[in-house]
Design a protein around this motif. Structure first.
Motif, PDB file in Angstrom:
ATOM      1  N   THR A  94      -7.050   5.014  -1.273  1.00 51.09           N
ATOM      2  CA  THR A  94      -8.248   5.836  -1.152  1.00 51.09           C
ATOM      3  C   THR A  94      -9.058   5.401   0.058  1.00 51.09           C
ATOM      4  OG1 THR A  94      -8.352   6.078  -3.556  1.00 51.09           O
ATOM      5  CG2 THR A  94     -10.364   6.581  -2.303  1.00 51.09           C
ATOM      6  N   GLU A  95      -9.250   6.323   0.995  1.00 48.74           N
ATOM      7  CA  GLU A  95     -10.129   6.033   2.130  1.00 48.74           C
ATOM      8  C   GLU A  95     -11.570   6.064   1.644  1.00 48.74           C
ATOM      9  OE1 GLU A  95      -9.364   5.253   5.275  1.00 48.74           O
ATOM     10  OE2 GLU A  95      -7.225   5.282   4.802  1.00 48.74           O
ATOM     11  N   MET A  96     -12.375   5.152   2.147  1.00 49.97           N
ATOM     12  CA  MET A  96     -13.757   5.037   1.682  1.00 49.97           C
ATOM     13  C   MET A  96     -14.710   5.147   2.864  1.00 49.97           C
ATOM     14  SD  MET A  96     -13.340   1.906  -1.018  1.00 49.97           S
ATOM     15  CE  MET A  96     -14.962   2.212  -1.698  1.00 49.97           C
ATOM     16  N   TYR A 133     -10.838   1.048   2.664  1.00 51.86           N
ATOM     17  CA  TYR A 133      -9.796   1.597   1.819  1.00 51.86           C
ATOM     18  C   TYR A 133      -9.850   0.910   0.461  1.00 51.86           C
ATOM     19  CZ  TYR A 133      -7.478  -2.806   2.303  1.00 51.86           C
ATOM     20  OH  TYR A 133      -7.214  -4.137   2.244  1.00 51.86           O
ATOM     21  N   SER A 134      -9.161   1.484  -0.511  1.00 51.73           N
ATOM     22  CA  SER A 134      -9.056   0.910  -1.842  1.00 51.73           C
ATOM     23  C   SER A 134      -7.688   1.271  -2.418  1.00 51.73           C
ATOM     24  CB  SER A 134     -10.172   1.462  -2.742  1.00 51.73           C
ATOM     25  OG  SER A 134     -10.028   1.001  -4.073  1.00 51.73           O
ATOM     26  N   TYR A 135      -7.013   0.305  -3.058  1.00 50.53           N
ATOM     27  CA  TYR A 135      -5.734   0.602  -3.694  1.00 50.53           C
ATOM     28  C   TYR A 135      -5.505  -0.357  -4.856  1.00 50.53           C
ATOM     29  CZ  TYR A 135      -3.328  -3.386  -1.435  1.00 50.53           C
ATOM     30  OH  TYR A 135      -2.930  -4.631  -1.027  1.00 50.53           O
ATOM     31  N   GLN A 151       0.800  -1.221   0.000  1.00 49.96           N
ATOM     32  CA  GLN A 151       0.000   0.000   0.000  1.00 49.96           C
ATOM     33  C   GLN A 151       0.829   1.266   0.000  1.00 49.96           C
ATOM     34  OE1 GLN A 151      -0.263  -2.522   2.058  1.00 49.96           O
ATOM     35  NE2 GLN A 151      -2.337  -3.324   1.973  1.00 49.96           N
ATOM     36  N   PRO A 171      -1.268   5.096  -4.390  1.00 50.28           N
ATOM     37  CA  PRO A 171      -2.247   5.858  -3.612  1.00 50.28           C
ATOM     38  C   PRO A 171      -3.322   4.952  -2.995  1.00 50.28           C
ATOM     39  CG  PRO A 171      -1.828   6.915  -5.720  1.00 50.28           C
ATOM     40  CD  PRO A 171      -1.168   5.573  -5.781  1.00 50.28           C
TER      41      PRO A 171
END
Length: 205
Positions: free
Chosen positions: A22-24, A41-43, A16, A20
């Protein structure tokens, strides 16, 4: 374009940090994520393994950020977790421990994990937590796992060798799991636990 060529255990444990994240919003996901301090989160990214990686015995367990150890296919979302590609190029990761989150945390839509072996894996031996797996805590959506071999022992309650607690959707092709259940698997102090080769419930497509 390759995001990162992975050469060491430390690099594998920190995917990670090379892309980047991404907080979700937690909306629509089980409330206990927030209760236990977890976040969505997403990556993505494109990662290749450059060589075999063998544990020395001093490394911490793989524990990628995860939604939480109580999640299931009904409460995680396919847009969460890892959505990139990981190509092991035929290499082996040997002798490591795996805690909640495993290598990738959660696995979601479009994720591809291929051409890699995890041998002498010790799953959940450190914390005996729920939902422990080598790859991730959970997997859902249109992910693909192909030409992957996992061999080792499982200690954590409600865990699996590939994924911890749940699998929903996705495609597994040429995947081989060689596992044994070690003594003391129950994380709750009693004799009730569910473990599986794929996930704790061994369900999905």
């Amino acid at each position: 374009v390759v995001t990162k060529v992975i050469k060491t255990a430390e690099e594998l444990a920190n995917l990670q940090s090379y892309t980047p994240v991404t907080e979700m919003p937690i909306t629509g996901v089980a409330n206990n994520y927030a209760e236990y301090g977890k976040s969505a989160y997403s990556y993505g990214g494109y990662f290749v393994l450059a060589n075999d990686i063998t544990a020395t015995g001093s490394e911490s367990a793989f524990k990628a950020p995860a939604l939480g150890n109580y999640s299931s296919g009904a409460t995680i979302k396919a847009e969460m977790g890892f959505h990139g590609t990981f190509d092991g190029q035929g290499h082996t990761v040997d002798g490591f421990s795996y805690d909640v989150g495993g290598v990738f945390g959660e696995i979601g839509d479009n994720a591809v994990i291929q051409n890699v072996a995890f041998t002498n894996a010790m799953v959940g031996v450190n914390s005996r937590q729920y939902a422990v797996g080598v790859l991730s805590s959970n997997a859902t959506g249109t992910f693909t796992v192909s030409n992957v071999y996992v061999q080792g022992s499982i200690w954590g309650a409600n865990g699996g060798m590939l994924f911890g607690k749940s699998i929903s959707g996705g495609t597994l092709t040429d995947v081989v799991v060689d596992m044994k259940i070690s003594d003391g698997t129950s994380a709750t102090g009693d004799d009730s636990y569910t473990v599986g080769a794929i996930a704790s419930a061994d369900r999905g497509n």
